[in-house]
Motif scaffolding. Structure first.
Motif, PDB file in Angstrom:
ATOM      1  N   MET A   1      60.292  60.900 -31.504  1.00  0.00           N
ATOM      2  CA  MET A   1      60.499  59.512 -31.139  1.00  0.00           C
ATOM      3  C   MET A   1      60.586  59.403 -29.617  1.00  0.00           C
ATOM      4  O   MET A   1      61.269  60.175 -28.973  1.00  0.00           O
ATOM      5  CB  MET A   1      61.776  59.014 -31.796  1.00  0.00           C
ATOM      6  CG  MET A   1      62.029  57.552 -31.617  1.00  0.00           C
ATOM      7  SD  MET A   1      63.474  57.039 -32.535  1.00  0.00           S
ATOM      8  CE  MET A   1      62.700  55.881 -33.614  1.00  0.00           C
ATOM      9  N   ALA A   2      59.875  58.465 -29.049  1.00  0.00           N
ATOM     10  CA  ALA A   2      59.835  58.304 -27.592  1.00  0.00           C
ATOM     11  C   ALA A   2      61.101  57.624 -27.095  1.00  0.00           C
ATOM     12  O   ALA A   2      61.635  56.716 -27.733  1.00  0.00           O
ATOM     13  CB  ALA A   2      58.624  57.482 -27.194  1.00  0.00           C
ATOM     14  N   LYS A   3      61.559  58.093 -25.956  1.00  0.00           N
ATOM     15  CA  LYS A   3      62.733  57.490 -25.335  1.00  0.00           C
ATOM     16  C   LYS A   3      62.318  56.279 -24.518  1.00  0.00           C
ATOM     17  O   LYS A   3      61.147  56.110 -24.177  1.00  0.00           O
ATOM     18  CB  LYS A   3      63.412  58.502 -24.407  1.00  0.00           C
ATOM     19  CG  LYS A   3      64.009  59.680 -25.122  1.00  0.00           C
ATOM     20  CD  LYS A   3      64.675  60.600 -24.126  1.00  0.00           C
ATOM     21  CE  LYS A   3      65.280  61.794 -24.810  1.00  0.00           C
ATOM     22  NZ  LYS A   3      65.909  62.694 -23.863  1.00  0.00           N
ATOM     23  N   LYS A   4      63.251  55.447 -24.159  1.00  0.00           N
ATOM     24  CA  LYS A   4      62.969  54.275 -23.342  1.00  0.00           C
ATOM     25  C   LYS A   4      62.450  54.667 -21.963  1.00  0.00           C
ATOM     26  O   LYS A   4      61.611  53.996 -21.395  1.00  0.00           O
ATOM     27  CB  LYS A   4      64.234  53.439 -23.152  1.00  0.00           C
ATOM     28  CG  LYS A   4      64.397  52.322 -24.106  1.00  0.00           C
ATOM     29  CD  LYS A   4      65.561  51.473 -23.694  1.00  0.00           C
ATOM     30  CE  LYS A   4      65.714  50.286 -24.608  1.00  0.00           C
ATOM     31  NZ  LYS A   4      66.865  49.484 -24.269  1.00  0.00           N
ATOM     32  N   ASN A   5      62.945  55.764 -21.439  1.00  0.00           N
ATOM     33  CA  ASN A   5      62.601  56.168 -20.080  1.00  0.00           C
ATOM     34  C   ASN A   5      61.249  56.850 -19.982  1.00  0.00           C
ATOM     35  O   ASN A   5      60.779  57.108 -18.888  1.00  0.00           O
ATOM     36  CB  ASN A   5      63.683  57.095 -19.519  1.00  0.00           C
ATOM     37  CG  ASN A   5      65.021  56.396 -19.416  1.00  0.00           C
ATOM     38  OD1 ASN A   5      65.126  55.214 -19.650  1.00  0.00           O
ATOM     39  ND2 ASN A   5      66.039  57.140 -19.062  1.00  0.00           N
ATOM     40  N   ASP A   6      60.622  57.184 -21.120  1.00  0.00           N
ATOM     41  CA  ASP A   6      59.316  57.837 -21.074  1.00  0.00           C
ATOM     42  C   ASP A   6      58.283  56.887 -20.491  1.00  0.00           C
ATOM     43  O   ASP A   6      58.085  55.783 -20.970  1.00  0.00           O
ATOM     44  CB  ASP A   6      58.872  58.276 -22.469  1.00  0.00           C
ATOM     45  CG  ASP A   6      59.667  59.466 -22.967  1.00  0.00           C
ATOM     46  OD1 ASP A   6      60.368  60.095 -22.147  1.00  0.00           O
ATOM     47  OD2 ASP A   6      59.589  59.765 -24.164  1.00  0.00           O
ATOM     48  N   VAL A   7      57.625  57.349 -19.430  1.00  0.00           N
ATOM     49  CA  VAL A   7      56.607  56.548 -18.774  1.00  0.00           C
ATOM     50  C   VAL A   7      55.283  57.282 -18.922  1.00  0.00           C
ATOM     51  O   VAL A   7      55.208  58.487 -18.719  1.00  0.00           O
ATOM     52  CB  VAL A   7      56.952  56.354 -17.273  1.00  0.00           C
ATOM     53  CG1 VAL A   7      55.880  55.558 -16.573  1.00  0.00           C
ATOM     54  CG2 VAL A   7      58.301  55.679 -17.126  1.00  0.00           C
ATOM     55  N   LYS A   8      54.241  56.559 -19.271  1.00  0.00           N
ATOM     56  CA  LYS A   8      52.927  57.174 -19.429  1.00  0.00           C
ATOM     57  C   LYS A   8      52.413  57.658 -18.076  1.00  0.00           C
ATOM     58  O   LYS A   8      52.751  57.129 -17.034  1.00  0.00           O
ATOM     59  CB  LYS A   8      51.940  56.170 -20.007  1.00  0.00           C
ATOM     60  CG  LYS A   8      52.203  55.804 -21.437  1.00  0.00           C
ATOM     61  CD  LYS A   8      51.138  54.871 -21.944  1.00  0.00           C
ATOM     62  CE  LYS A   8      51.395  54.491 -23.381  1.00  0.00           C
ATOM     63  NZ  LYS A   8      50.380  53.568 -23.884  1.00  0.00           N
ATOM     64  N   THR A   9      51.545  58.637 -18.127  1.00  0.00           N
ATOM     65  CA  THR A   9      50.901  59.147 -16.927  1.00  0.00           C
ATOM     66  C   THR A   9      49.449  58.686 -16.938  1.00  0.00           C
ATOM     67  O   THR A   9      48.804  58.675 -17.978  1.00  0.00           O
ATOM     68  CB  THR A   9      50.951  60.684 -16.903  1.00  0.00           C
ATOM     69  OG1 THR A   9      52.315  61.093 -16.993  1.00  0.00           O
ATOM     70  CG2 THR A   9      50.357  61.224 -15.625  1.00  0.00           C
ATOM     71  N   ILE A  10      48.953  58.284 -15.777  1.00  0.00           N
ATOM     72  CA  ILE A  10      47.573  57.854 -15.667  1.00  0.00           C
ATOM     73  C   ILE A  10      46.851  58.692 -14.618  1.00  0.00           C
ATOM     74  O   ILE A  10      47.477  59.202 -13.686  1.00  0.00           O
ATOM     75  CB  ILE A  10      47.459  56.361 -15.310  1.00  0.00           C
ATOM     76  CG1 ILE A  10      48.209  56.029 -14.016  1.00  0.00           C
ATOM     77  CG2 ILE A  10      47.927  55.486 -16.445  1.00  0.00           C
ATOM     78  CD1 ILE A  10      48.034  54.621 -13.521  1.00  0.00           C
ATOM     79  N   LYS A  11      45.558  58.858 -14.801  1.00  0.00           N
ATOM     80  CA  LYS A  11      44.718  59.535 -13.819  1.00  0.00           C
ATOM     81  C   LYS A  11      43.954  58.459 -13.063  1.00  0.00           C
ATOM     82  O   LYS A  11      43.300  57.612 -13.668  1.00  0.00           O
ATOM     83  CB  LYS A  11      43.712  60.466 -14.496  1.00  0.00           C
ATOM     84  CG  LYS A  11      44.275  61.760 -14.948  1.00  0.00           C
ATOM     85  CD  LYS A  11      43.161  62.652 -15.457  1.00  0.00           C
ATOM     86  CE  LYS A  11      43.696  63.981 -15.915  1.00  0.00           C
ATOM     87  NZ  LYS A  11      42.616  64.866 -16.364  1.00  0.00           N
ATOM     88  N   ILE A  12      44.029  58.516 -11.741  1.00  0.00           N
ATOM     89  CA  ILE A  12      43.350  57.545 -10.896  1.00  0.00           C
ATOM     90  C   ILE A  12      42.309  58.299 -10.076  1.00  0.00           C
ATOM     91  O   ILE A  12      42.650  59.252  -9.379  1.00  0.00           O
ATOM     92  CB  ILE A  12      44.339  56.830  -9.960  1.00  0.00           C
ATOM     93  CG1 ILE A  12      45.512  56.264 -10.756  1.00  0.00           C
ATOM     94  CG2 ILE A  12      43.636  55.755  -9.163  1.00  0.00           C
ATOM     95  CD1 ILE A  12      46.693  55.876  -9.907  1.00  0.00           C
ATOM     96  N   THR A  13      41.056  57.877 -10.160  1.00  0.00           N
ATOM     97  CA  THR A  13      39.967  58.516  -9.427  1.00  0.00           C
ATOM     98  C   THR A  13      39.332  57.489  -8.500  1.00  0.00           C
ATOM     99  O   THR A  13      38.992  56.383  -8.943  1.00  0.00           O
ATOM    100  CB  THR A  13      38.896  59.064 -10.388  1.00  0.00           C
ATOM    101  OG1 THR A  13      39.521  59.956 -11.306  1.00  0.00           O
ATOM    102  CG2 THR A  13      37.801  59.792  -9.627  1.00  0.00           C
ATOM    103  N   GLN A  14      39.166  57.857  -7.248  1.00  0.00           N
ATOM    104  CA  GLN A  14      38.532  56.957  -6.290  1.00  0.00           C
ATOM    105  C   GLN A  14      37.025  57.011  -6.492  1.00  0.00           C
ATOM    106  O   GLN A  14      36.410  58.065  -6.428  1.00  0.00           O
ATOM    107  CB  GLN A  14      38.874  57.356  -4.864  1.00  0.00           C
ATOM    108  CG  GLN A  14      38.278  56.423  -3.832  1.00  0.00           C
ATOM    109  CD  GLN A  14      38.681  56.768  -2.428  1.00  0.00           C
ATOM    110  OE1 GLN A  14      39.640  57.505  -2.221  1.00  0.00           O
ATOM    111  NE2 GLN A  14      37.964  56.233  -1.465  1.00  0.00           N
ATOM    112  N   THR A  15      36.423  55.850  -6.752  1.00  0.00           N
ATOM    113  CA  THR A  15      34.985  55.776  -6.980  1.00  0.00           C
ATOM    114  C   THR A  15      34.276  54.930  -5.933  1.00  0.00           C
ATOM    115  O   THR A  15      33.055  54.957  -5.855  1.00  0.00           O
ATOM    116  CB  THR A  15      34.683  55.187  -8.369  1.00  0.00           C
ATOM    117  OG1 THR A  15      35.309  53.917  -8.465  1.00  0.00           O
ATOM    118  CG2 THR A  15      35.184  56.097  -9.463  1.00  0.00           C
TER     119      THR A  15
END
Length: 65
Positions: A1-15
């Motif tokens: 079960m995910a906690k409230k504080n869990d934040v997703k991670t994203i990959k950002i690529t400069q195009t």
């Protein structure tokens, strides 16, 4: 079960190139850790990061990590 504080991670690529863009957009890319084409960074999807990505959405691609 995910906690409230869990934040997703994203990959950002400069195009896109920051040449002939507003100074604020160049500074936003540098703030995200992007200063060269095709460079990728991983960031937590906080409201601050998502706002910065929205400001330069035409210069980057975003995917979930």
């Amino acid at each position: 079960m995910a906690k409230k504080n869990d934040v997703k991670t994203i990959k950002i690529t400069q195009t896109g190139s920051p040449i002939r863009r507003e100074k604020g957009q160049r500074e936003t890319l540098v703030g995200l850790g992007l200063n060269k084409m095709h460079r990728t960074v991983e960031k937590k999807a906080t409201p601050e990061v998502l706002g910065a990505v929205k400001k330069v959405q035409h210069l980057v691609t975003v995917e979930e990590a």
